[in-house]
Every structure is written in C-alpha cells, then in structure tokens.
Design an enzyme around this catalytic site. Structure first.
Site, mmCIF file in Angstrom:
data_model
loop_
_atom_site.group_PDB
_atom_site.id
_atom_site.type_symbol
_atom_site.label_atom_id
_atom_site.label_comp_id
_atom_site.label_asym_id
_atom_site.label_seq_id
_atom_site.Cartn_x
_atom_site.Cartn_y
_atom_site.Cartn_z
ATOM 1 N N ASP A 90 0.870 -1.175 -0.010
ATOM 2 C CA ASP A 90 -0.051 0.062 0.032
ATOM 3 C C ASP A 90 0.958 1.211 -0.067
ATOM 4 O O ASP A 90 1.952 1.042 0.188
ATOM 5 C CB ASP A 90 -1.038 -0.010 1.118
ATOM 6 C CG ASP A 90 -0.378 -0.097 2.441
ATOM 7 O OD1 ASP A 90 0.947 0.247 2.506
ATOM 8 O OD2 ASP A 90 -1.276 0.072 3.516
ATOM 9 N N GLN A 195 -11.633 7.326 -4.352
ATOM 10 C CA GLN A 195 -12.179 7.846 -3.223
ATOM 11 C C GLN A 195 -13.541 8.810 -3.168
ATOM 12 O O GLN A 195 -13.903 8.877 -4.614
ATOM 13 C CB GLN A 195 -10.953 8.844 -2.728
ATOM 14 C CG GLN A 195 -9.838 8.028 -2.190
ATOM 15 C CD GLN A 195 -9.950 7.288 -0.859
ATOM 16 O OE1 GLN A 195 -11.028 7.355 -0.114
ATOM 17 N NE2 GLN A 195 -9.097 6.622 -0.619
ATOM 18 N N ASP A 272 -8.062 -7.340 1.322
ATOM 19 C CA ASP A 272 -7.165 -7.492 2.341
ATOM 20 C C ASP A 272 -7.985 -7.015 3.772
ATOM 21 O O ASP A 272 -8.697 -6.135 3.607
ATOM 22 C CB ASP A 272 -5.866 -6.629 2.063
ATOM 23 C CG ASP A 272 -6.117 -5.067 2.629
ATOM 24 O OD1 ASP A 272 -5.875 -4.620 3.561
ATOM 25 O OD2 ASP A 272 -6.639 -4.451 1.843
ATOM 26 N N CYS A 310 -12.540 -28.611 9.926
ATOM 27 C CA CYS A 310 -11.200 -27.632 9.435
ATOM 28 C C CYS A 310 -10.050 -28.480 9.179
ATOM 29 O O CYS A 310 -9.907 -29.336 10.325
ATOM 30 C CB CYS A 310 -10.856 -26.629 10.458
ATOM 31 S SG CYS A 310 -9.479 -25.495 9.907
ATOM 32 N N CYS A 312 -6.950 -27.181 8.947
ATOM 33 C CA CYS A 312 -5.665 -26.316 9.012
ATOM 34 C C CYS A 312 -4.647 -27.029 10.116
ATOM 35 O O CYS A 312 -5.051 -27.998 10.904
ATOM 36 C CB CYS A 312 -5.790 -25.029 9.575
ATOM 37 S SG CYS A 312 -6.383 -24.980 11.603
ATOM 38 N N CYS A 315 -5.873 -27.226 13.807
ATOM 39 C CA CYS A 315 -7.234 -28.081 13.946
ATOM 40 C C CYS A 315 -6.776 -29.583 14.018
ATOM 41 O O CYS A 315 -7.418 -30.447 14.600
ATOM 42 C CB CYS A 315 -8.255 -27.591 13.160
ATOM 43 S SG CYS A 315 -9.121 -26.197 13.560
ATOM 44 N N HIS A 341 -4.844 -20.463 12.255
ATOM 45 C CA HIS A 341 -6.022 -20.888 11.853
ATOM 46 C C HIS A 341 -6.991 -20.022 11.308
ATOM 47 O O HIS A 341 -7.618 -20.403 10.243
ATOM 48 C CB HIS A 341 -6.826 -21.390 13.292
ATOM 49 C CG HIS A 341 -8.267 -21.692 12.995
ATOM 50 N ND1 HIS A 341 -8.810 -22.802 12.567
ATOM 51 C CD2 HIS A 341 -9.424 -20.775 13.098
ATOM 52 C CE1 HIS A 341 -10.016 -22.511 12.332
ATOM 53 N NE2 HIS A 341 -10.458 -21.590 12.750
#
Length: 377
Positions: A90, A195, A272, A310, A312, A315, A341
């Site tokens: 950014d 904007q 994001d 899950c 992941c 988990c 997670h």
C-alpha cells in the site's frame, strides 16, 4: 495480466498474473504482513501452508523500519522476507487517515510525525512510488488520501480532486522508475484508488476520471472506516459500473467473511484486512459453523479442535482446551496458532467462493453462508 473467465451476476471468477508467483486465482484475499511479517509470529514461509496467494506489506512502516533503501540493498522485499509469490504494497495513503493527529496535508504531499520517535517525514506521490520501487513489490498502490467518515461534501470533493492529481503524478513517476536499468522490479504494476467518502456522485466522478489513466487495476478505498455495512455496499454498487471491466478491482481493508461474500457478489476481485490476524490474537476464531471465542470457560476441557470441519495445521493437532490454556497463560504460541487458523479459514473461504463460481452456485453459497459466518458457533 488479468482475465475474467466466468461470471455469475456481477460476481467474477478470474486469473491474475504478475512478475512473481505464477497465476493467482481470483477472488483472492491478500494476507496482511504490515512490516514483512504477519502479527502473531507468522512468517512468509507459514503463508504457503495456509494457502496464501498474495502477501501485502505497508510502505510507510517499511520506510521507517528497516528503511526501503535497506530492503533494496538486501535484494528487494521478496528476498528480504523469504516470499516468492506476489506482493502488494500500500502507498502510505492510509496513514494519512490513521495518523490524522500526526500529519499535515498539502498539494505537494503529506508531512508526518513518525509514530516511533516523532521525527518529521514527508511523503508525496513521487516519494511513495520511489519507496515502493525500492521494495520491488508486484503491485504498487497510488498515493491517496483516505478521508474519515463522516466528512463534509466540500472536503471530500477537494480531497478526491487532489487524489486524482496525485495519481497523475504517481503514474508519471512509476513509469520513470520502471524504465530505469537498476530498478528492483521493472514489471511492477500500479493500481489507482477511488475515493469520495460516502457521496455516490463523487465516487462515480472519481472512478470515471481515474479510469482514463489506464492503471493496471483499480481499488475502492476509504471504506470500512466506520460507516455501516449497507452504506459500503451502496458505494460499491454505485462505483462498479464505472470500474474498467478488464481490470482487477480491489476493496481495501475489507473485511468480515460476510463483507467479502457480499462484495464478491458486487464484482470485487481483491481483498485485504487485518481482521483474521487481529481477531485471532484476541481469541476470536472463524469457522464454517460461526465464530468461536476461545476464552470462554466452556472450553476448559473441550477436547475438540477449533472446528471439526477444518483441516488447518492447528485443528489437525490441538484441542480447544489447549489453545484456551495458552491464551490464559499468556503464551506467545497462542497468538501464532490462532492466527494460523484464521488465515487458513480466510484463504479457504476464498477457495470455496471460487469453487462456487466455477460450479455456478455462488448464489446458493451466498445465501447459506453470508449471514451464518457472522454468528457465534
């Protein structure tokens, strides 16, 4: 660079290519590594395991520490943090909003007082482009002003007119830097930012004007800064028809799983947000059954994983009981596991959205999950 391969209503299924990392599948969530790392003890190498496609870092913060010239000397941001996929940086424009008490805006740019030690920093369009060129990111964001909500119409109008002038300067400097033989990433792209606060006519005017500059992509900025969700959706609906159809669209700083699903339905491709990492560090976890507050006493002896659906790394290995214990004991490992997670969940959310678009049933997916994911499990 970007192509839409399928649509369902306004929702778009696409593919995006840049200098690093091959083909990115969109819609995509960009994992936020503000200072070159995800807060909570997560490195760029961990991002591969949780399905991240694009990493996002912050121009202002990396300019202060370690310094963009240091990053350049170390071979650019990809090499510095150990990430071989796409990176978006950014512009520092959000700090115009978030550091409002520490800055002064002029036509030339913005003077900040460093949040670290108070020393004065000047950043304008050219400086932002130079810093991002030193970082060598794949996508550089144009320098803009994110206006606080609520704002007066007169201020919002003057601000987005100035942001348009700043974009013209960004584009000229970006083109100049990319043509230099010593540039870290001469294929760096530039995204313009829409904007106009919550005024639909300003938003539409600004999008029409910045679209004329033929940037590589277009973002909608200045939302998710305190306005109600329905107002955010109204602005997206107003702006979408005027955003170039052949360019990626990025909704900056958004948001909850429901926000993402709703914005995809309105034609957004990139997202994001710090929410998965920030909420994770405070014990709020996202699952397909709803949100879990791992601090609750009912989890003291709960042998189940955070979510039984899950897969992941957390988990697969740890119980709710253990994770709650880590938080209560102030162990740093608690932050790392919770953030891993949540990042897995967000990246899986995007994968399931893409699958629903591929299979032509995104409307059913939206109906099933948009409300459910906001509720407690």
């Amino acid at each position: 660079m970007f192509k839409v391969i399928k649509t369902e209503g306004k929702a778009r299924r696409g593919e995006f290519q840049c200098a690093h990392g091959g083909t990115v599948q969109t819609p995509v969530f960009m994992n936020v590594g503000t200072q070159g790392a995800i807060k909570g003890g997560v490195s760029a190498y961990d991002l591969k395991e949780v399905g991240c496609q694009i990493e996002l870092s912050n121009t202002y913060h990396l300019h202060l520490r370690p310094g963009d010239k240091v990053v350049r000397q170390m071979g650019g941001l990809h090499k510095f943090i150990g990430w071989d996929g796409p990176i978006l940086t950014d512009s520092g424009g959000f700090q115009v909003f978030s550091l409002a008490s520490l800055r002064k805006i002029k036509e030339e740019g913005v003077t900040f007082a460093s949040h670290i030690d108070g020393h004065r920093i000047f950043m304008g369009p050219e400086e932002s482009m130079q810093i991002q060129s030193n970082l060598g990111s794949d996508i550089a964001m144009a320098f803009d002003e994110c206006v606080e909500n609520p704002a007066t119409y007169e201020y919002a109008k003057a601000s987005c007119e100035r942001t348009l002038r700043w974009l013209e300067r960004c584009k000229a400097e970006h083109d100049r830097l990319n043509a230099l033989p010593e540039t870290v990433n001469p294929q760096q792209m530039l995204f313009g930012i829409n904007q106009g606060a919550t005024f639909e006519d300003l938003r539409v005017w600004h999008m029409r004007e910045i679209a004329k500059l033929d940037c590589d992509g277009y973002a909608i900025g200045g939302l998710a800064v305190g306005e109600p969700a329905d107002v955010m959706y109204q602005i997206i609906d107003a702006v979408e028809p005027y955003a170039p159809q052949e360019k990626p669209r990025y909704l900056m700083g958004v948001g909850t799983p429901s926000n993402i699903i709703e914005a995809v339905s309105r034609g957004v491709d990139f997202f994001d947000c710090v929410m998965p990492s920030r909420n994770g560090r405070h014990g709020k976890l996202f699952t397909w059954e709803g949100t879990v507050n791992i601090m609750n006493e009912k989890y003291i002896t709960d042998e189940r994983p955070i979510s039984e659906s899950c897969q992941c790394p957390v988990c697969r290995r740890f119980s709710r009981s253990y994770l709650r214990h880590l938080f209560k004991a102030d162990e740093v490992l608690a932050l790392r596991l919770a953030v891993l997670h949540n990042l897995w969940f967000y990246n899986e959310l995007m994968a399931k959205i893409r699958q629903a678009l591929d299979e032509g049933n995104f409307a059913e997916f939206r109906e099933r999950y948009s409300g459910k994911l906001e509720q407690r499990a």
